[in-house]
Structures are given as structure tokens and as C-alpha cells.
Design an enzyme around this catalytic site. Sequence first.
Site, PDB file in Angstrom:
ATOM      1  CB  CYS A   2      -0.947   0.092   1.185  1.00 22.32           C
ATOM      2  SG  CYS A   2      -2.201  -1.171   1.207  1.00 22.32           S
ATOM      3  NE  ARG A  27       4.653   1.654  -0.006  1.00 27.16           N
ATOM      4  CZ  ARG A  27       5.619   1.387   0.858  1.00 27.16           C
ATOM      5  NH1 ARG A  27       6.861   1.561   0.508  1.00 27.16           N
ATOM      6  NH2 ARG A  27       5.338   0.957   2.064  1.00 27.16           N
ATOM      7  CD1 TRP A  70      -0.318  -6.355  -3.007  1.00 26.27           C
ATOM      8  CD2 TRP A  70      -0.625  -6.866  -0.859  1.00 26.27           C
ATOM      9  NE1 TRP A  70      -0.072  -7.696  -2.856  1.00 26.27           N
ATOM     10  CE2 TRP A  70      -0.244  -8.042  -1.542  1.00 26.27           C
ATOM     11  CE3 TRP A  70      -0.871  -6.944   0.514  1.00 26.27           C
ATOM     12  CZ2 TRP A  70      -0.110  -9.272  -0.904  1.00 26.27           C
ATOM     13  CZ3 TRP A  70      -0.739  -8.173   1.143  1.00 26.27           C
ATOM     14  CH2 TRP A  70      -0.353  -9.322   0.427  1.00 26.27           C
ATOM     15  CG  ASN A  96       1.193   0.715   4.294  1.00 32.25           C
ATOM     16  OD1 ASN A  96       0.868  -0.471   4.172  1.00 32.25           O
ATOM     17  ND2 ASN A  96       2.448   1.118   4.217  1.00 32.25           N
ATOM     18  N   GLY A  97      -1.146  -0.845   6.462  1.00 32.77           N
ATOM     19  CA  GLY A  97      -0.890  -1.638   7.665  1.00 32.77           C
ATOM     20  C   GLY A  97      -2.078  -2.532   7.938  1.00 32.77           C
ATOM     21  CD  GLU A 477      16.207 -14.107  -6.876  1.00 29.30           C
ATOM     22  OE1 GLU A 477      15.570 -14.439  -5.860  1.00 29.30           O
ATOM     23  OE2 GLU A 477      15.988 -13.043  -7.497  1.00 29.30           O
ATOM     24  CE  LYS A 481      13.205 -12.284  -9.336  1.00 33.49           C
ATOM     25  NZ  LYS A 481      13.807 -11.604  -8.240  1.00 33.49           N
ATOM     26  CD  GLU A 484       9.195 -11.975  -8.076  1.00 29.55           C
ATOM     27  OE1 GLU A 484       8.484 -11.440  -7.229  1.00 29.55           O
ATOM     28  OE2 GLU A 484      10.441 -11.941  -8.021  1.00 29.55           O
ATOM     29  CG  HIS A 500      16.968 -38.046  -2.260  1.00 30.63           C
ATOM     30  ND1 HIS A 500      17.384 -39.290  -1.845  1.00 30.63           N
ATOM     31  CD2 HIS A 500      18.092 -37.338  -2.515  1.00 30.63           C
ATOM     32  CE1 HIS A 500      18.710 -39.328  -1.826  1.00 30.63           C
ATOM     33  NE2 HIS A 500      19.158 -38.150  -2.230  1.00 30.63           N
ATOM     34  CE  LYS A 599      11.358  -3.486  -5.361  1.00 28.08           C
ATOM     35  NZ  LYS A 599      12.024  -4.593  -6.060  1.00 28.08           N
TER      36      LYS A 599
END
Length: 604
Positions: A2, A27, A70, A96-97, A477, A481, A484, A500, A599
Site C-alpha cells: 500500500c 507498493r 495491496w 497502510n498496515g 532465486e 523470478k 512472479e 529423492h 514491492k
Amino acid sequence: MCGIFGYTGQRTAAPILLEGLRTLEYRGYDSAGIFVPGHTPIKAVGPIDNLANKITGPISGTTGIAHTRWATHGSPTEANAHPHLDMSGTIAVAHNGIIENFRELKDGLVTQGIEFTSETDSEVLAKLIGTQYRGDLLKAVQAALSLVRGTYGIIVTSNHHPNEIVTARLGSPIVIGVAKDGNLISSDSSALLSYTKDVVYLEDGECAVVSKEAYEVFNLRGDKLSRKTEKIEIEASAVQKKGYEHFMLKEIMEIPEVIRDTVRGRLLADKGQVKLGGIESVMQDLLKKDRLVIVGCGSAYFAGQVGQLMLEEYAGVPVDVELGSEYRYKRNLADKNTAVLAVSQSGETADTLASVRAGKEKGLMTLGIVNAVGSTIARETDAGVYNHAGPEIAVASTKAFISQLVVLTLLTVALGREKEMTAEAGQKILRGLIELPDIIKEYLTDTSDIKKIAKKYAEYQNCMFIGRKYHAPIASEASLKLKEVTYTHSDAYAAGELKHGSIAMLDKNFPVIAIAPEDDVYEKMVSNIEEVKARQAPVLAITTAGETHLDTLVDNVLYVPKVHSVLQPIVSVIPFQLLSYYIGVEKGLNVDRPRNLAKSVTVE
Ligand code: M6R
């Protein structure tokens, strides 16, 4: 997570609010809205463009607040978009929160006959402020906040105080920008850069009244605090695309410069030593610690895993790596001889911050590797190292991840030279680091091979990444990538683990991407690739220039420059960043702002 933005000054507020929201859109982009006193809020679902399209005429007024969301509580609908109004429709709040006790607060407000129009926890704040309002907006905000549990960065304005914004923070960032023709409030200093470089970061438990000419900071009891402005060091151009179609590509192309900026002034290459000013004051204490716990989330966590291998192999430092969201549950947290090292691009990730705070509570030394200057983790840790990667706008981390690896390399040399690393070993690593930007710059001049392979890989629904040692976390990583940016289902394994269980997944439609530079685990990687080929899985291998065997074994090979083994992951991850980027573009996706993400994840 947010973005909130406010302006009060001499200019018309609405265009400034929209501009601010555009900079903060990374955000969160589920919905957006603005409120200018005297007008009804304007809100839209989806990106800021949808909101901009709804603003058909001029909106008079030189004060206003704005929000890009968000979603946490309640789906991304217009009703749930901020700003939210109190019951009189005159006080507006952007938040925001997360308000943790919102249900009990809401029940109490509903029994008083107060009606709600959204499913959000944030609307509870607006209504609560309304119930506390007796003509003084600051007092109403303070009184309301004393009743809530949770985290907030809020901005509040009202028709009764059309030239005033009240702001407060607990756990979610708030920065006030002091400009010539007015004052601004934002969740992130990068959104202020076009207006001012003079800022005041609010601390947790502080609130402020911001007007055209002044800002006054208070604690929640109402005591006035003296807070001077600080200068932001970054340039406004750093948050622009500079001719690139997407921030993600721009940020990948910036990697050579980022490495230069990260190491600038820190290398004593001839001595094989490193000077990290930010941790000098704690260095002697740090050397006495028995172990280091690196905490981080997402890409930062994987950077931490690479860092663990470097620090253990080259510096002889015992290291654990923990997810920011899990560390606090560890029993051995209280071991005093541990230092906690938080790795975070934003410096605001709630889970990582919670780990820092948990460590502090137990009296542990806390350190940070943080990119965003002045962010909460940077300020709350005992000492730390800034990445100097510049603002990273694309949601998927690329250049910041690289800079995290570079700082971890610097830390490895700094600690290693105090412990068991010879001057010669230090020199080799540092000389390798100095050469790295030019090597990568050259590598990035031609990405056509990766683009070609991206077309092929855009067709697959699944993908598996494998690697060993330094490249096991790089496989993770790379997989993150791909997920997302392209929404392709993918997994990552330390290559030896495949047999395994997970190898059962493979067939001719399930490709494997194998990271196999010619290093000390190369031969083992080749055996793992053979195992995969035996199951008819298509294989793309990434190896180092000069390797000659893999193209006889696998379907496609991409070559990266060969560098010092501790630096190799820095180079090897770049083709995966580009591959995800090009697959995302090929699929027509919003590569800078993938669905469901934000983000900066400021909720736990
Ligand atoms: O700002 P931080 O480095 O603390 O963020 C941690 C993660 O949220 C972040 O790395 C995330 O995984 C990225 N989207 C990865 O590309």
C-alpha cells in the site's frame, strides 16, 4: 505494501496526488483513490490509470490524500478502496498496515449504530477517528490510535481542516517531504524526489500535523518533538524508465553500475581488505560472536543463503539463514553470542523487521544490509551496510539482489581477513569484483540467445531449476523470478535432492533448467543432468564460457562469463532475470507489476 501520499500547499492537489500514486504504484495496485476536502473521494479498481481516467474535470483544492492498495482485508473492489470516510463523510483516512483488533472495534461501532460501506480494517480507523472528533483532528487521531492494535501508516484530512493533514506511524513507513510551495507525506521517499530532497522520517509511535507552511511532530501522548529535516541522496531520474520499456529491464541493465556503486570507496584491493564504514564501530564485537543469523524474505533470503556459503567457506564464520517470517519461533533465538543480520532491499519488510526486533528484545547485536536509505530496518539495527543500488521500482528484484550478493562478498572479505583469509585470497576476490562491472556490461550487450530461448520456454506450464552449492540458492532465486514475472509453475532443488522424489515429476513436457558452471561441483551437476535427460525432460543448461561438453548432452545451453567462484552466482543469476523478463513480455504480462504482489511487504 500500500502506498499513501498526501499534499498540502499552494498548488492544486489532485494532479500531484496522482503523480505521487504513480511513483508508489509498485507498493500495490489492486485499487487506488484520492480525497480532496470539499469533494467526494474518487476511487477505481486496478492501476492508477483507471483512477486517472475517472477524473474527468479539474478538482479544486490544494490539500488532499491518496492511496494505492495491496488488498489484505477485503477483495480489490471500489468499496474497499481508500480513502475511507468517517460517518459524517467529512474526515478521510488512507491507511497502510493492518488493524488487528478491527473486528472487536467494528462490533462496538456497529452497536453504536455506525454503518460500514467496506470490508476493510481501515474503515474502522476512519469511523473511530470520527467518534473521537471534537474539533481537533490531531487529538481525534491520537485518541483513535490509542484504541487500536496493529500496524499503521496513516494520513487523515477533513473538510473541517481543509489545509491540514494529520499523519501517524506504527510499523508502516511515513516520510514527510518539506518543499518550497508546500509539504508532502508519503510511504516512500522516492515519491517525493520530484518535489524535494528535504525529508523527515517519522518514527514508530509518532504523529504529525502537516500544513502548507509547517510540520509539527508529536508522540502519541501529545508531547511536541523537535525533528529536523534530512537530505535524500538519490536523484529524481533514478525512478524514471530512461527510455526502457520496463523498469525490470532498465534495472537489469543497470547492474554493472550498481556493482560499481556498491563497492565504491570500500575496497582496499592491494591489501586484500575491505572498509565497511557502517559496521566499523561494531566490528570487534562482531568478531567475538559465535555465529551469524542472516534473516530475509524472498530474494533477500536466497541472497542470505549464498552469503552463508561464502561466509563459511572463505571467512570461517558459522552462519544460519532464516526466513524473516519464521525466525522469531526459534528456540535458540536467545543465544547471546549470535548477531542477527537482516537483508532487505526496502528495509521495510515486516517479517524481516520483526526478526530484527525479536533479536533486539533478546539483547542480540543486529545488523542490516539494506538498500533503502533511512528505512526502518536501516534505522533500527545497531549497524549496517547500505547497498547503494538506487531505487528498485520493478516488483521483481534484480539489481538489488545482485547488490545484496556484492555486499555479502564484501562482508566475507571484511570478516575473513580478520579471521582466516590470507591477503592473497582477499586480493583475488576484490580484483575479481573490480573487473565484474565491465565483464557484465559486455555480457549484457547481446541478450538475443536468451530472448530466443524465452520464446520456447513461454510455452511450458512447469519448470524445474537445479543447482549445487552457490547455485542451489540461485536456482531458488531463478525459480522465484520465473513464478512472479511469468506465472509459470516452477520449483527449485539442490540438484542432488532430485532423485529423492521430485524426479518423478519429469517427462518430455517438464523442462529442467540446470545451473552448471565449471566449478568444483561441475561434475556432480553433469551427473544430475544425465539423470534428468534419462527421463526425457528437455534441459536448458547455464554454464561458463569455455565449457564444451554440455551442448552435446542437453537441448539448449546459455553461456555466462567465468569469474572467481565466489562471484560466479552474481553473474549466473543474470540470464534468469532476463529469461523471466523476456518470457513475461512474450506472454504479454505486466512484468513490472505482476499480479497479487507488492514491492514492499509491510504486513506480517
Ligand atoms: O525489500 P525486501 O528485500 O525485504 O523484500 C523481500 C522480498 O519481499 C522480495 O525480495 C521479493 O521476494 C521480491 N518480489 C523478489 O523478486
